[in-house]
Design a protein around this motif. Structure first.
Motif, PDB file in Angstrom:
ATOM      1  N   ILE A  99       1.041   8.601   6.440  1.00  0.00           N
ATOM      2  CA  ILE A  99       0.941   7.182   6.070  1.00  0.00           C
ATOM      3  C   ILE A  99       0.472   6.341   7.247  1.00  0.00           C
ATOM      4  CG2 ILE A  99       2.336   5.168   5.436  1.00  0.00           C
ATOM      5  CD1 ILE A  99       3.972   7.112   3.621  1.00  0.00           C
ATOM      6  N   PHE A 100       1.042   6.572   8.437  1.00  0.00           N
ATOM      7  CA  PHE A 100       0.648   5.801   9.620  1.00  0.00           C
ATOM      8  C   PHE A 100      -0.831   6.018   9.947  1.00  0.00           C
ATOM      9  CE2 PHE A 100       4.331   3.983  12.121  1.00  0.00           C
ATOM     10  CZ  PHE A 100       5.194   3.948  11.046  1.00  0.00           C
ATOM     11  N   ARG A 101      -1.297   7.270   9.877  1.00  0.00           N
ATOM     12  CA  ARG A 101      -2.721   7.554  10.165  1.00  0.00           C
ATOM     13  C   ARG A 101      -3.628   6.865   9.153  1.00  0.00           C
ATOM     14  NH1 ARG A 101      -0.870  12.775  10.878  1.00  0.00           N
ATOM     15  NH2 ARG A 101      -1.698  13.358   8.845  1.00  0.00           N
ATOM     16  N   ALA A 102      -3.247   6.931   7.873  1.00  0.00           N
ATOM     17  CA  ALA A 102      -4.077   6.327   6.822  1.00  0.00           C
ATOM     18  C   ALA A 102      -4.176   4.818   7.000  1.00  0.00           C
ATOM     19  CB  ALA A 102      -3.511   6.672   5.447  1.00  0.00           C
ATOM     20  N   LEU A 103      -3.061   4.170   7.273  1.00  0.00           N
ATOM     21  CA  LEU A 103      -3.085   2.711   7.445  1.00  0.00           C
ATOM     22  C   LEU A 103      -3.778   2.297   8.740  1.00  0.00           C
ATOM     23  CD1 LEU A 103       0.427   1.749   6.044  1.00  0.00           C
ATOM     24  CD2 LEU A 103      -1.792   1.131   5.089  1.00  0.00           C
ATOM     25  N   ALA A 104      -3.578   3.057   9.810  1.00  0.00           N
ATOM     26  CA  ALA A 104      -4.261   2.743  11.075  1.00  0.00           C
ATOM     27  C   ALA A 104      -5.771   2.880  10.913  1.00  0.00           C
ATOM     28  CB  ALA A 104      -3.753   3.648  12.186  1.00  0.00           C
ATOM     29  N   ALA A 105      -6.209   3.884  10.168  1.00  0.00           N
ATOM     30  CA  ALA A 105      -7.642   4.072   9.928  1.00  0.00           C
ATOM     31  C   ALA A 105      -8.224   2.934   9.094  1.00  0.00           C
ATOM     32  CB  ALA A 105      -7.884   5.402   9.224  1.00  0.00           C
ATOM     33  N   ARG A 106      -7.382   2.239   8.351  1.00  0.00           N
ATOM     34  CA  ARG A 106      -7.827   1.113   7.529  1.00  0.00           C
ATOM     35  C   ARG A 106      -7.678  -0.226   8.262  1.00  0.00           C
ATOM     36  NH1 ARG A 106      -6.347   5.115   4.250  1.00  0.00           N
ATOM     37  NH2 ARG A 106      -7.382   5.363   2.253  1.00  0.00           N
ATOM     38  N   GLY A 107      -7.369  -0.175   9.554  1.00  0.00           N
ATOM     39  CA  GLY A 107      -7.346  -1.391  10.365  1.00  0.00           C
ATOM     40  C   GLY A 107      -6.019  -2.120  10.415  1.00  0.00           C
TER      41      GLY A 107
ATOM     42  N   TRP B 102       0.835  -1.204   0.000  1.00  0.00           N
ATOM     43  CA  TRP B 102       0.000   0.000   0.000  1.00  0.00           C
ATOM     44  C   TRP B 102       0.870   1.255   0.000  1.00  0.00           C
ATOM     45  CZ3 TRP B 102      -0.940   4.387   2.819  1.00  0.00           C
ATOM     46  CH2 TRP B 102      -2.149   5.049   2.575  1.00  0.00           C
ATOM     47  N   ILE B 103       1.903   1.275   0.827  1.00  0.00           N
ATOM     48  CA  ILE B 103       2.798   2.431   0.881  1.00  0.00           C
ATOM     49  C   ILE B 103       3.504   2.613  -0.457  1.00  0.00           C
ATOM     50  CG2 ILE B 103       4.877   3.407   1.959  1.00  0.00           C
ATOM     51  CD1 ILE B 103       4.066   1.865   4.541  1.00  0.00           C
ATOM     52  N   VAL B 104       3.987   1.524  -1.038  1.00  0.00           N
ATOM     53  CA  VAL B 104       4.680   1.606  -2.327  1.00  0.00           C
ATOM     54  C   VAL B 104       3.732   2.114  -3.409  1.00  0.00           C
ATOM     55  CG1 VAL B 104       5.751   0.204  -4.152  1.00  0.00           C
ATOM     56  CG2 VAL B 104       6.419  -0.124  -1.761  1.00  0.00           C
TER      57      VAL B 104
END
Length: 195
Positions: free
Chosen positions: A166-174, A135-137
């Motif tokens: 990036i950390f906020r976006a991924l944390a919000a996606r579980g 996802w990050i890539v």
């Protein structure tokens, strides 16, 4: 005032009168629903009840679909995981599974589904860390590369701002924090080794 149609007859109004046609059986409707996509047992039951089938027919149809392997909660869980895995973490997928009446602990997302006709031992699902890395890539590799493109070390405030985003976006996606952190470190390591 129109009355609600029953399971056995659906009124179709025409020019001069009213013609009736018989609704398909609950078994037939269950197969029709399952031919479009996988459904959990709970979801299939609810859809049949919403369409006006009596509870005893719904129970019989769902039991019949399970016995004939038209419906499988394990296949549904794998299907849901495959649909959501590229964007959502294990916590979000587990929450959705529980909404469908499935215990997330019973499902192991890193194991291929042996009951699926197109599944093989090489068809294992990616771990959450690998999916976070992908996802990050996909979404931010260019931005990270731009920060490391110049001479010397990148601007620490810009790097920290991107990392936080990036950390906020991924944390919000579980996604779990540990997996996000390892994926982030891997992306940074890949970029710094390439430069």
């Amino acid at each position: 005032m129109k009355s609600k149609a029953t399971r056995t007859e659906v009124a179709e109004t025409g020019g001069e009168g009213c013609a009736t046609r018989r609704m398909p059986s609950a078994k037939s409707k269950a197969v029709s629903l399952l031919s479009r996509r996988e459904h959990s047992q709970l979801e299939l039951t609810n859809k049949l009840l919403q369409r006006g089938y009596p509870p005893h027919e719904v129970e019989e149809a769902v039991t019949w679909a399970i016995a004939h392997k038209f419906q499988s909660d394990q296949r549904f869980a794998v299907s849901l995981h495959r649909r959501r895995a590229s964007t959502y973490g294990d916590r979000a997928i587990a929450a959705e599974l529980s909404q469908h009446g499935l215990a997330p602990a019973a499902f192991k997302p890193d194991v291929a589904d042996p009951t699926h006709p197109h599944s093989s031992a090489d068809d294992e699902l990616l771990t959450e860390e690998e999916r976070a890395h992908d996802w990050i890539v996909r979404r931010h590799q260019f931005n990270v590369q731009q920060l490391f493109a110049g001479e010397g070390k990148p601007d620490s405030s810009a790097l920290l701002a991107l990392k936080s985003k990036i950390f906020r976006a991924l944390a919000a996606r579980g996604f779990e924090f540990g997996n996000i952190d390892r994926a982030w470190r891997r992306v940074i390591s890949d970029i710094t080794h390439d430069t």
